[in-house]
Design a protein around this motif. Structure first.
Motif, PDB file in Angstrom:
ATOM      1  N   MET A   1     -17.983 -12.929   9.038  1.00  0.00           N
ATOM      2  CA  MET A   1     -17.568 -11.605   8.702  1.00  0.00           C
ATOM      3  C   MET A   1     -16.640 -11.242   8.201  1.00  0.00           C
ATOM      4  N   LYS A   2     -16.732 -10.347   6.580  1.00  0.00           N
ATOM      5  CA  LYS A   2     -15.724  -9.747   6.038  1.00  0.00           C
ATOM      6  C   LYS A   2     -15.273  -8.877   6.043  1.00  0.00           C
ATOM      7  N   ILE A   3     -13.856  -9.319   6.137  1.00  0.00           N
ATOM      8  CA  ILE A   3     -13.033  -7.784   6.687  1.00  0.00           C
ATOM      9  C   ILE A   3     -12.282  -7.516   4.855  1.00  0.00           C
ATOM     10  N   LEU A   4     -12.216  -6.529   4.353  1.00  0.00           N
ATOM     11  CA  LEU A   4     -11.837  -5.413   3.191  1.00  0.00           C
ATOM     12  C   LEU A   4     -10.744  -4.923   4.022  1.00  0.00           C
ATOM     13  N   ILE A   5      -8.942  -4.888   3.393  1.00  0.00           N
ATOM     14  CA  ILE A   5      -8.152  -4.374   4.576  1.00  0.00           C
ATOM     15  C   ILE A   5      -7.308  -3.453   2.722  1.00  0.00           C
ATOM     16  N   ALA A   6      -7.234  -2.500   2.903  1.00  0.00           N
ATOM     17  CA  ALA A   6      -6.192  -1.240   1.788  1.00  0.00           C
ATOM     18  C   ALA A   6      -5.920  -0.704   2.275  1.00  0.00           C
ATOM     19  N   VAL A   7      -4.787  -1.463   1.421  1.00  0.00           N
ATOM     20  CA  VAL A   7      -3.394  -1.296   1.590  1.00  0.00           C
ATOM     21  C   VAL A   7      -2.477  -1.262   0.222  1.00  0.00           C
ATOM     22  N   ASP A   8      -1.562  -0.158   0.983  1.00  0.00           N
ATOM     23  CA  ASP A   8      -0.497   1.080   0.183  1.00  0.00           C
ATOM     24  C   ASP A   8       1.129   0.369   0.080  1.00  0.00           C
ATOM     25  N   GLY A   9       1.247  -0.117   1.227  1.00  0.00           N
ATOM     26  CA  GLY A   9       3.028  -0.339   1.294  1.00  0.00           C
ATOM     27  C   GLY A   9       2.954   0.504   2.176  1.00  0.00           C
ATOM     28  N   SER A  10       2.330   1.155   2.451  1.00  0.00           N
ATOM     29  CA  SER A  10       2.996   2.470   3.755  1.00  0.00           C
ATOM     30  C   SER A  10       2.755   1.640   5.441  1.00  0.00           C
ATOM     31  N   HIS A  32     -13.104 -13.788   6.815  1.00  0.00           N
ATOM     32  CA  HIS A  32     -13.114 -13.706   5.597  1.00  0.00           C
ATOM     33  C   HIS A  32     -12.117 -12.523   5.327  1.00  0.00           C
ATOM     34  N   ILE A  33     -10.585 -12.548   4.785  1.00  0.00           N
ATOM     35  CA  ILE A  33     -10.259 -11.798   5.304  1.00  0.00           C
ATOM     36  C   ILE A  33      -9.647 -10.909   3.225  1.00  0.00           C
ATOM     37  N   THR A  34      -9.670  -9.541   2.553  1.00  0.00           N
ATOM     38  CA  THR A  34      -9.468  -9.629   1.640  1.00  0.00           C
ATOM     39  C   THR A  34      -8.673  -8.556   1.676  1.00  0.00           C
ATOM     40  N   LEU A  35      -7.782  -8.812   0.914  1.00  0.00           N
ATOM     41  CA  LEU A  35      -6.261  -7.314   1.386  1.00  0.00           C
ATOM     42  C   LEU A  35      -6.881  -6.447  -0.305  1.00  0.00           C
ATOM     43  N   VAL A  36      -6.557  -5.719  -0.226  1.00  0.00           N
ATOM     44  CA  VAL A  36      -6.889  -4.685  -1.607  1.00  0.00           C
ATOM     45  C   VAL A  36      -5.927  -3.682  -2.055  1.00  0.00           C
ATOM     46  N   THR A  37      -5.942  -3.655  -3.044  1.00  0.00           N
ATOM     47  CA  THR A  37      -3.798  -2.656  -3.461  1.00  0.00           C
ATOM     48  C   THR A  37      -4.296  -2.078  -4.804  1.00  0.00           C
ATOM     49  N   VAL A  38      -4.399  -0.847  -4.600  1.00  0.00           N
ATOM     50  CA  VAL A  38      -5.358   0.033  -5.884  1.00  0.00           C
ATOM     51  C   VAL A  38      -4.186   1.008  -6.965  1.00  0.00           C
ATOM     52  N   HIS A  39      -3.346   0.927  -7.487  1.00  0.00           N
ATOM     53  CA  HIS A  39      -2.307   1.905  -8.134  1.00  0.00           C
ATOM     54  C   HIS A  39      -3.147   2.897  -8.852  1.00  0.00           C
ATOM     55  N   ASP A  40      -3.150   3.594  -9.302  1.00  0.00           N
ATOM     56  CA  ASP A  40      -3.942   4.688 -10.120  1.00  0.00           C
ATOM     57  C   ASP A  40      -2.732   5.162 -11.073  1.00  0.00           C
ATOM     58  N   ASP A  41      -3.567   4.670 -12.191  1.00  0.00           N
ATOM     59  CA  ASP A  41      -2.804   4.133 -13.548  1.00  0.00           C
ATOM     60  C   ASP A  41      -2.619   5.500 -14.401  1.00  0.00           C
ATOM     61  N   THR A  42      -3.080   7.160 -13.500  1.00  0.00           N
ATOM     62  CA  THR A  42      -3.593   8.228 -14.792  1.00  0.00           C
ATOM     63  C   THR A  42      -2.610   9.167 -15.247  1.00  0.00           C
ATOM     64  N   GLY A  43      -1.376   9.124 -14.521  1.00  0.00           N
ATOM     65  CA  GLY A  43      -0.209   9.667 -15.047  1.00  0.00           C
ATOM     66  C   GLY A  43       0.868   8.894 -16.143  1.00  0.00           C
ATOM     67  N   LEU A  44       0.255   7.711 -15.874  1.00  0.00           N
ATOM     68  CA  LEU A  44       0.747   6.533 -17.036  1.00  0.00           C
ATOM     69  C   LEU A  44       0.331   6.110 -18.174  1.00  0.00           C
ATOM     70  N   ARG A  45      -1.296   6.872 -18.538  1.00  0.00           N
ATOM     71  CA  ARG A  45      -1.846   6.285 -19.380  1.00  0.00           C
ATOM     72  C   ARG A  45      -1.192   6.117 -20.643  1.00  0.00           C
ATOM     73  N   HIS A  46      -0.313   7.714 -21.072  1.00  0.00           N
ATOM     74  CA  HIS A  46      -0.052   8.065 -22.608  1.00  0.00           C
ATOM     75  C   HIS A  46       0.993   7.216 -22.308  1.00  0.00           C
ATOM     76  N   MET A  47       1.088   6.404 -21.363  1.00  0.00           N
ATOM     77  CA  MET A  47       2.782   5.528 -21.893  1.00  0.00           C
ATOM     78  C   MET A  47       2.278   4.372 -22.680  1.00  0.00           C
TER      79      MET A  47
END
Length: 141
Positions: A1-10, A32-47
């Protein structure tokens, strides 16, 4: 079994990791465990034009590694092998791309993350993932 766990630090995401750890121990073979974290860069693209070439990527990698550290400790303590994926972009889209490309059987995430007020306007990441996912989604309170 493949498990994806979304992690955001909360704390909610950490409870999701604890739940997945309990679930994994009940399975006949180690998943098989995979941790995924995603950060939205929308507000910083201009930087981007003001920073070194990989400046934002390095910044997001540092934040992601900090967010993943407690989750990795829990999985290490439970002796569960795991890997991690760090993404930058639209949170729901990137989690779904990872889940589908990796052919994960289950997606586990906390019911509340860090996004707060924006959830009232846009809907939560958890709600959108439940609506879009082809695989079962486990929401942990």
């Amino acid at each position: 079994m493949k498990i994806l766990i979304a992690v955001d630090g909360s704390s909610s995401a950490l409870r999701a990791v604890k739940y997945a750890t309990t679930l994994a121990k009940q399975l006949t073979e180690k998943p098989h465990i995979t941790l995924v974290t995603v950060h939205d860069d929308t507000g910083l693209r201009h930087m981007r034009k003001y920073l070194p070439k990989d400046g934002l990527e390095d910044y997001f990698r540092d934040i992601s590694e900090r967010d993943l550290k407690p989750a990795r400790k829990l999985l290490d303590k439970a002796d569960l092998p795991h890997d991690m994926v760090i993404k930058i972009g639209h949170v729901v889209e990137e989690i779904m791309k990872t889940a589908n490309a990796g052919k994960f059987d289950t997606l586990v995430l906390g019911s509340k993350g860090r996004s707060g007020l924006s959830d009232l306007v846009l809907g939560s990441v958890a709600q959108r993932l439940c609506a879009l996912a082809k695989q079962p989604v486990v929401l942990v309170k």
